[in-house]
Motif scaffolding. Structure first.
Motif, PDB file in Angstrom:
ATOM      1  N   ASP A 167     -16.825  29.435 -97.194  1.00 28.17           N
ATOM      2  CA  ASP A 167     -16.425  28.620 -96.044  1.00 28.17           C
ATOM      3  C   ASP A 167     -17.154  27.270 -96.002  1.00 28.17           C
ATOM      4  O   ASP A 167     -17.232  26.636 -94.949  1.00 28.17           O
ATOM      5  CB  ASP A 167     -16.678  29.396 -94.732  1.00 28.17           C
ATOM      6  N   ARG A 168     -17.729  26.877 -97.149  1.00 26.75           N
ATOM      7  CA  ARG A 168     -18.447  25.593 -97.262  1.00 26.75           C
ATOM      8  C   ARG A 168     -19.633  25.477 -96.299  1.00 26.75           C
ATOM      9  O   ARG A 168     -20.119  24.376 -96.022  1.00 26.75           O
ATOM     10  CB  ARG A 168     -17.496  24.407 -97.038  1.00 26.75           C
ATOM     11  N   SER A 169     -20.121  26.593 -95.810  1.00 25.14           N
ATOM     12  CA  SER A 169     -21.167  26.551 -94.789  1.00 25.14           C
ATOM     13  C   SER A 169     -22.468  25.942 -95.303  1.00 25.14           C
ATOM     14  O   SER A 169     -23.224  25.352 -94.533  1.00 25.14           O
ATOM     15  CB  SER A 169     -21.426  27.960 -94.242  1.00 25.14           C
ATOM     16  N   PHE A 170     -22.724  26.048 -96.621  1.00 24.58           N
ATOM     17  CA  PHE A 170     -23.987  25.517 -97.147  1.00 24.58           C
ATOM     18  C   PHE A 170     -24.059  24.001 -97.114  1.00 24.58           C
ATOM     19  O   PHE A 170     -25.146  23.418 -97.263  1.00 24.58           O
ATOM     20  CB  PHE A 170     -24.239  26.046 -98.559  1.00 24.58           C
ATOM     21  N   LEU A 171     -22.939  23.334 -96.873  1.00 22.12           N
ATOM     22  CA  LEU A 171     -22.941  21.867 -96.864  1.00 22.12           C
ATOM     23  C   LEU A 171     -23.546  21.296 -95.588  1.00 22.12           C
ATOM     24  O   LEU A 171     -23.757  20.086 -95.492  1.00 22.12           O
ATOM     25  CB  LEU A 171     -21.517  21.339 -97.052  1.00 22.12           C
ATOM     26  N   LYS A 172     -23.865  22.149 -94.634  1.00 22.92           N
ATOM     27  CA  LYS A 172     -24.516  21.674 -93.410  1.00 22.92           C
ATOM     28  C   LYS A 172     -26.041  21.644 -93.538  1.00 22.92           C
ATOM     29  O   LYS A 172     -26.712  21.053 -92.697  1.00 22.92           O
ATOM     30  CB  LYS A 172     -24.120  22.569 -92.230  1.00 22.92           C
ATOM     31  N   LEU A 173     -26.570  22.288 -94.551  1.00 26.34           N
ATOM     32  CA  LEU A 173     -28.023  22.405 -94.686  1.00 26.34           C
ATOM     33  C   LEU A 173     -28.651  21.102 -95.174  1.00 26.34           C
ATOM     34  O   LEU A 173     -28.049  20.348 -95.927  1.00 26.34           O
ATOM     35  CB  LEU A 173     -28.358  23.546 -95.649  1.00 26.34           C
ATOM     36  N   HIS A 187     -14.539  32.432-104.691  1.00 26.48           N
ATOM     37  CA  HIS A 187     -13.994  32.039-103.379  1.00 26.48           C
ATOM     38  C   HIS A 187     -12.833  31.046-103.523  1.00 26.48           C
ATOM     39  O   HIS A 187     -12.730  30.076-102.760  1.00 26.48           O
ATOM     40  CB  HIS A 187     -15.098  31.422-102.505  1.00 26.48           C
ATOM     41  N   LEU A 188     -11.972  31.305-104.502  1.00 32.39           N
ATOM     42  CA  LEU A 188     -10.843  30.391-104.707  1.00 32.39           C
ATOM     43  C   LEU A 188      -9.829  30.478-103.568  1.00 32.39           C
ATOM     44  O   LEU A 188      -8.976  29.589-103.431  1.00 32.39           O
ATOM     45  CB  LEU A 188     -10.174  30.675-106.058  1.00 32.39           C
ATOM     46  N   GLU A 195     -12.479  22.947-109.696  1.00 34.19           N
ATOM     47  CA  GLU A 195     -12.938  21.559-109.554  1.00 34.19           C
ATOM     48  C   GLU A 195     -13.357  21.263-108.117  1.00 34.19           C
ATOM     49  O   GLU A 195     -14.384  20.609-107.887  1.00 34.19           O
ATOM     50  CB  GLU A 195     -11.832  20.591-109.989  1.00 34.19           C
ATOM     51  N   THR A 196     -12.601  21.762-107.154  1.00 39.97           N
ATOM     52  CA  THR A 196     -12.948  21.546-105.744  1.00 39.97           C
ATOM     53  C   THR A 196     -14.260  22.243-105.403  1.00 39.97           C
ATOM     54  O   THR A 196     -15.094  21.708-104.665  1.00 39.97           O
ATOM     55  CB  THR A 196     -11.824  22.072-104.835  1.00 39.97           C
ATOM     56  N   MET A 197     -14.444  23.429-105.974  1.00 32.48           N
ATOM     57  CA  MET A 197     -15.684  24.160-105.724  1.00 32.48           C
ATOM     58  C   MET A 197     -16.884  23.433-106.338  1.00 32.48           C
ATOM     59  O   MET A 197     -17.951  23.326-105.718  1.00 32.48           O
ATOM     60  CB  MET A 197     -15.570  25.570-106.300  1.00 32.48           C
ATOM     61  N   GLU A 198     -16.721  22.921-107.547  1.00 34.23           N
ATOM     62  CA  GLU A 198     -17.801  22.175-108.195  1.00 34.23           C
ATOM     63  C   GLU A 198     -18.191  20.948-107.381  1.00 34.23           C
ATOM     64  O   GLU A 198     -19.386  20.622-107.258  1.00 34.23           O
ATOM     65  CB  GLU A 198     -17.379  21.771-109.611  1.00 34.23           C
ATOM     66  N   GLU A 199     -17.211  20.272-106.808  1.00 27.33           N
ATOM     67  CA  GLU A 199     -17.499  19.104-105.967  1.00 27.33           C
ATOM     68  C   GLU A 199     -18.344  19.499-104.753  1.00 27.33           C
ATOM     69  O   GLU A 199     -19.201  18.729-104.301  1.00 27.33           O
ATOM     70  CB  GLU A 199     -16.200  18.433-105.516  1.00 27.33           C
ATOM     71  N   ALA A 200     -18.100  20.697-104.226  1.00 25.59           N
ATOM     72  CA  ALA A 200     -18.880  21.166-103.082  1.00 25.59           C
ATOM     73  C   ALA A 200     -20.349  21.360-103.471  1.00 25.59           C
ATOM     74  O   ALA A 200     -21.262  20.994-102.710  1.00 25.59           O
ATOM     75  CB  ALA A 200     -18.296  22.466-102.538  1.00 25.59           C
ATOM     76  N   PHE A 201     -20.601  21.910-104.663  1.00 30.10           N
ATOM     77  CA  PHE A 201     -21.981  22.087-105.111  1.00 30.10           C
ATOM     78  C   PHE A 201     -22.659  20.733-105.359  1.00 30.10           C
ATOM     79  O   PHE A 201     -23.853  20.578-105.095  1.00 30.10           O
ATOM     80  CB  PHE A 201     -22.034  22.956-106.364  1.00 30.10           C
TER      81      PHE A 201
END
Length: 452
Positions: A167-173, A187-188, A195-201
């Motif tokens: 749920d992209r929750s780690f991007l708030k940290l 979590h596709l 590619e979208t997941m890699e961008e999130a990391f």
């Protein structure tokens, strides 16, 4: 919101592993904590024994109307009565990730992200900080075998947090020290594609505080795009990394090895849990502890005291005749690492793996990988897919995996059948794996094996 001012908090989905850690955080700080969960579990019973009030019916009459903060998990359905009542009546309603963000903003934060290893590494770091007397507030995604908890507090304003990509929750940290272990597809259903997941990391590393540090696994894809003022790498044995292990020797189901960093070296480290991947995991945990300027001898002692994490290469039975390991592995790469490590530690034992796939979507997306990983075992026992939050998908079943397996020695069993297997089949090396409810079979299987 100022976390120090919160005296009354309500959790919708309090029994989740991440939610319960936050509930314990507020409870330990003297706040009045109440909550709802769908089912009573060992974890909710533990929370109740600590003074937290929990009910198990979605009932507006049962919720607490006198609260300053309502925290919910993304796993809660959209039609949840209690959650919608709070929203409709303009209560401050926040996700678990929002509260973790406030904690990272108010403390020195060490966060661990990645598709594999984050629970173990965050627990290792938190254990080292606690065992050495440094102190930390630990928010973990698993139960520490040393302390039987997923949270502990400290007066030292340092937080160790497992950073969940769901749920992209780690991007708030907002970490001071960030660890990144892997960027494999997972979590596709949330991200759509790799590619979208890699961008999130990559974005996760952009959120590191201005003077912060990143410890990334050596050789990660997009390594040059990962951002931090201070960038370091770690590896199992590649001496091109900032920190790496060497001279690894097997030792009674664990390992002895050296860890070398930038201008430091710790020799003869004893890790008393299995899994070669755990040598790599503890290498970065040691590197982070060294960065915190903790004494090397204290670190070494803490690692030797580390008992692991529940359901992460956990020895259920280990004697001369037989070994029974339980693990949370629910991704093909995790499953492969688990089986490979177990066979390396016990090369003369026949390896039987009992696996329960988690989610129809994950089975659909990674069937080929699961089949390839399971082919490494001598025999495979498969349970039906655990649906969790999903409805069945047409054409997706346990056969989606078995049809792709090259190993003909596989059987689909019921849960009762798996326990019966444990009672009658010769056991040398048995592994149970999966993130569903296969863990509920571990104790009955253990008893069946021991009571023959």
């Amino acid at each position: 919101m100022n976390i120090d001012s919160i005296q009354k908090v309500y959790f919708v989905g309090i029994g989740g592993i991440g939610m319960s850690a936050l509930a314990r955080f507020f409870n330990e700080r003297g706040a009045e904590v109440k909550g709802y969960d769908r089912t009573e579990t060992e974890l909710t019973n533990s929370l109740k024994s600590e003074g937290i009030k929990i009910h198990f019916e979605d009932n507006i009459d049962a919720l607490d109307k006198d609260v300053q903060l309502v925290v919910y998990t993304p796993a809660i359905p959209a039609n949840h009565k209690e959650l919608n009542w709070y929203r409709d009546n303009n209560y401050p309603v926040y996700k678990r990730s929002d509260v973790l963000q406030w904690i990272t903003e108010s403390m020195f934060a060490i966060t661990v992200a990645g598709t594999h290893g984050k629970t173990t590494i965050s627990t290792m770091i938190a254990h080292i900080l606690r065992d050495t007397g440094f102190g930390c507030n630990a928010f973990l995604g698993g139960i520490s075998a040393n302390y039987e908890k997923n949270y502990w507090g400290s007066e030292n304003k340092v937080a160790v947090i497992e950073a969940d990509e769901y749920d992209r929750s780690f991007l708030k940290l907002k970490p001071d020290v960030a660890v990144l272990t892997a960027m494999d597809a997972d979590h596709l259903d949330i991200y759509g594609d790799l590619e979208t997941m890699e961008e999130a990391f990559i974005q996760y590393t952009k959120n590191i505080k201005a003077d912060g540090s990143l410890w990334a696994k050596h050789g990660l894809k997009h390594g040059s795009r990962l951002q931090a003022k201070n960038k370091f790498t770690y590896s199992l044995q590649n001496d091109a990394a900032t920190a790496y292990a060497s001279e690894i020797r097997l030792n009674k189901g664990g390992y002895i090895f050296n860890v070398t960093g930038d201008e430091w070296k710790i020799e003869d480290v004893h890790l008393n849990i299995g899994g070669m991947h755990n040598v790599e995991n503890v290498t970065v945990a040691i590197a982070v502890a060294k960065q915190m300027e903790i004494d090397a001898d204290l670190i070494k002692q803490a690692v030797s005291n580390f008992k692991g994490v529940k359901r992460r290469f956990e020895y259920i039975i280990k004697d001369e005749k037989r070994v029974f390991i339980d693990d949370y592995a629910h991704h093909p790469e995790e499953l492969a690492a688990l089986i490979k490590s177990a066979k390396a530690l016990f090369p003369n034992k026949r390896c039987v793996v009992a696996f329960q796939p988690h989610l129809f979507s994950r089975t659909r997306d990674f069937a080929e990988g699961f089949a390839h990983s399971l082919d490494m075992a001598d025999e495979v026992l498969l349970l039906d897919i655990y649906p969790a939050r999903e409805l069945p998908m047409e054409g997706i079943s346990i056969r989606t995996i078995t049809e792709r397996m090259a190993n003909p020695n596989h059987t689909v069993l019921s849960k009762e059948g798996l326990v019966e297997y444990a009672a009658v089949a010769p056991i040398e090396l048995l592994i149970t794996a999966g993130a569903g409810d296969i863990d509920k079979l571990v104790q009955p299987m253990k008893e069946a094996i021991l009571n023959r």
